[in-house]
Design an enzyme around this catalytic site. Sequence first.
Site, PDB file in Angstrom:
ATOM      1  N   ARG A   1      -6.789  10.353  -0.263  1.00 27.96           N
ATOM      2  CA  ARG A   1      -6.430  10.682  -1.643  1.00 27.96           C
ATOM      3  C   ARG A   1      -7.664  10.739  -2.536  1.00 27.96           C
ATOM      4  O   ARG A   1      -7.726  11.501  -3.499  1.00 27.96           O
ATOM      5  CB  ARG A   1      -5.414   9.662  -2.168  1.00 27.96           C
ATOM      6  CG  ARG A   1      -4.034   9.867  -1.566  1.00 27.96           C
ATOM      7  CD  ARG A   1      -3.035   8.817  -2.015  1.00 27.96           C
ATOM      8  NE  ARG A   1      -3.282   7.527  -1.377  1.00 27.96           N
ATOM      9  CZ  ARG A   1      -3.375   6.373  -2.009  1.00 27.96           C
ATOM     10  NH1 ARG A   1      -3.265   6.330  -3.337  1.00 27.96           N
ATOM     11  NH2 ARG A   1      -3.588   5.258  -1.347  1.00 27.96           N
TER      12      ARG A   1
ATOM     13  N   HIS B   1       0.853  -1.186   0.000  1.00 30.36           N
ATOM     14  CA  HIS B   1       0.000   0.000   0.000  1.00 30.36           C
ATOM     15  C   HIS B   1       0.891   1.240   0.000  1.00 30.36           C
ATOM     16  O   HIS B   1       1.874   1.308   0.732  1.00 30.36           O
ATOM     17  CB  HIS B   1      -0.899  -0.001   1.240  1.00 30.36           C
ATOM     18  CG  HIS B   1      -2.041   0.956   1.164  1.00 30.36           C
ATOM     19  ND1 HIS B   1      -1.874   2.313   1.272  1.00 30.36           N
ATOM     20  CD2 HIS B   1      -3.378   0.754   0.994  1.00 30.36           C
ATOM     21  CE1 HIS B   1      -3.049   2.912   1.170  1.00 30.36           C
ATOM     22  NE2 HIS B   1      -3.979   1.989   1.000  1.00 30.36           N
TER      23      HIS B   1
END
Length: 401
Positions: A206, A183
């Site tokens: 994000r 990740h």
Amino acid sequence: MFAKDTAFSGYKTHALPPNPLQNVLAGNSGPGHEWLQSYGIKLTVLSQNGGHSAKRTHRPTKGGAGSYITNSLLRKLKKNPNCTIINKKRVCDLLQDNQGRVNGVVYEDFPSGGNRKYVRAPAVIFATGGFGGRRGKDSLLYRYRPDLVDLPTSNPSSASGDGMVIAEKIGAKLVDMEYVQVHPTGFIDPKNPEAEEQTLATEALRGHGALLINQQGKRFVNEIYHRDWVSEAEKAQKGNIYLVMNSGVAKETQVPFVKQYTALGLLEHYPSGKEFCETVKMPYTQFCDTLQVYNDLAARGYCPSGKKLFPNAPFDPEDKYVVGIVTPLVHYVMGGILINKKAEAQHVKGHSIPGFYAAGETAGGIHCKNRLAGNSLVDCVVFGRVAGAAAAEYAKSQSKL
């Protein structure tokens, strides 16, 4: 479209259609959401995460989706008189009859071992998770991806892949074990930067517009690309990588994420972009140039990196900023016990293992090389329900024999 997004994330080509498991995942995602709602589990916030062609990632207004779903269902189970939850024990073997049918498990005390007990059952479902939490030389991570053992992880040490090892002992086929998802945004804890286990910075940050900016003050990637691509771009950077939220992003993600991460000491709040840059020794002029270019791209609606969505743009250098330092970390394993569309565990010789089912991260064959953001919980709900229904049907058929 959902199945195609899942397939492209896994294959990195549009030439291959979704496999049967990916079609089950996508086709049963809507009914799975309705099933959760029937238990009072409300996931009302909708966002578009990396690799998705549309908004389809659901989360609650407070807390993380995983803990919210798990704890809500756990409370229901604890009230069910037909369910017994046994703690501080570890399953160590599967039981089979002389025809190879799985008909129970062996468990022992944990962590001390010993005091083994046998539980007979007409069917067994493994939902025992992945192996991203252990990195020793006897671990599955070391066996399949020794190159990743020095990275931090978002997994607890209990994510050791024990279920896969136990299944392998009775001939279950393990697939895609070398595909481990890194990740791109794990927070580095300023109080303990070398800790093996770090906190995941949710994709939602994000998804709502947070930027990734390197120590030189430059963007270097489409922030909502597939996780493996973003992680690879991060590895090429020198110095720290900052997850940067303007006041708009911070406001939209305040509850629960910004509030929670701030309480953990993982986010810093700055009254302006200039103060942020001065604190972390980032060139302010370059930071301003980066934001101006980004704002121009947002106004145009397209970035050469492939980014087409620019939530909470424009970014004003004089705005307030909330920032954390992030790093790639081991997050998820795509591999596991191969299952079919009924979640039946598959034998290395090509047949289903009677009475044995798998679901969630311990199952393999669904995500292939890379899991699409958000599909872990979808996988758990969809194939958990598939496995439960198939195991119940199988158990009923055995009771008639």
